[in-house]
Design an enzyme around this catalytic site. Sequence first.
Site, PDB file in Angstrom:
ATOM      1  N   GLU A 231      45.085  42.853  46.102  1.00 42.35           N
ATOM      2  CA  GLU A 231      44.089  42.231  45.222  1.00 42.35           C
ATOM      3  C   GLU A 231      43.338  41.241  46.082  1.00 42.35           C
ATOM      4  O   GLU A 231      43.929  40.358  46.700  1.00 42.35           O
ATOM      5  CB  GLU A 231      44.776  41.544  44.034  1.00 42.35           C
ATOM      6  CG  GLU A 231      43.807  41.097  42.944  1.00 42.35           C
ATOM      7  CD  GLU A 231      43.328  39.679  43.143  1.00 42.35           C
ATOM      8  OE1 GLU A 231      42.111  39.504  43.393  1.00 42.35           O
ATOM      9  OE2 GLU A 231      44.144  38.752  43.072  1.00 42.35           O
TER      10      GLU A 231
ATOM     11  N   CYS B 184      40.035  33.984  42.593  1.00 43.01           N
ATOM     12  CA  CYS B 184      39.298  35.220  42.856  1.00 43.01           C
ATOM     13  C   CYS B 184      38.555  35.685  41.619  1.00 43.01           C
ATOM     14  O   CYS B 184      37.584  36.440  41.713  1.00 43.01           O
ATOM     15  CB  CYS B 184      40.248  36.307  43.346  1.00 43.01           C
ATOM     16  SG  CYS B 184      41.672  36.563  42.285  1.00 43.01           S
TER      17      CYS B 184
END
Length: 404
Positions: free
Chosen positions: A156, A190
């Site tokens: 990720e 993020c």
Amino acid sequence: IDAATESADFLRFNVKYSSEIYAQQPPCNAAGVWNRSEYRPLEGFVYAVSPFNFTAIGVNLAAAPALMGNTVMWKPSNSAVLSNYVAYEIMREAGVPDGVIQFVPGDAASMTKQIFDHPEFASLHFTGSTFVFKNMWKQIASNIDKYRSYPRIVGETGGKNYHLVHPSADIANVVNNTIRGAFEFQGQKCSACSRLYVPKSKWAQIRDGLVAAAESIKQGPVTDPANFMGPVINQAAYDKITNYIEYARNASDCEIIAGGKYSDSEGFYIRPTIVVTTDPFTKTMKEEIFGPVLTVYVYEDAQIDSVVDLVGETTPYGLTGAIFAEDRQAAVDLGARLLHTAGNFYINDKCTGAVVGQQPFGGARASGTNDKPGSAGLLQRFVSPRSIKENMVPISGFAYPSNQ
């Protein structure tokens, strides 16, 4: 960020998900035959590389593969060694046997080279930057002939996440969710909102609301829970973020309407900054900043169809996104058209804050492999199924009935 409770959620839900995986067994057995599936650990070790910003992510990066029977080498971010070590010690105290999870801080480049050169390397479990993840993938590919098995690559990475406002949106809801999405945790997520698309008919009210809210944000040490924002993580982050602010200050297509101030005299403090641009492809609309900087593009109401295309074309990422619309049909239509722009998609809510057991997290495109931590899908990547057929009735000859 409540690291303790989110870590506990990951551990508890992963037990549930692992039980569901083990329960997936063949639906049919012929007479005298017992068919079953065995979910083996990978043949080798898992390399878990964790980021600085979420201690719970570090816990899950190491604990999820270990739960499925794997040995894990855990390399924490050098900016979060202490918090991750405390979590590691808690797992050992809880009964994780020595050596199952090996906590090894160190120089990322040299450690990674040694690990990727080892024939027993079986999987990379990564959260971090897109640039680093791509380089790791290339290193693994160049070593492919060394490995016992094809390594499982799970990652990720970055995001350039958006809020898209429809003309029917509730203005206060847009303002409050955008402030939260862009500036909580100093934008060091993020999933943080860093792009905002606003219809011209709503812009004046949304602008006033955003500026007033941003200027009112209380900022200071994280030891005071009254502070909505603290400092960014370190000097490197501070320098990178402030360079983007100065770019916007000097760009002819940008205007800073809130924030733009910063100081590293006592901690790395950056005020929540809002930039308005006339160029939807300006630098701060395309590149991940990982800090408290939000860029706004104001569009003509009648051009919303082309703006939907802009959302997907502006960046290579596909992590999170949100739409705001009180018109239900518009929300449905926008959701369908934005299908591949976000792995986590929100309607009338901020584009960040996924909760374990409610919104499994992850995105595709340049944002990662979208294996969804917080779901059974992630755990599937760390097992190698074996199908077993056990015959209970000896056969009396080799010929089949069709041979008679």
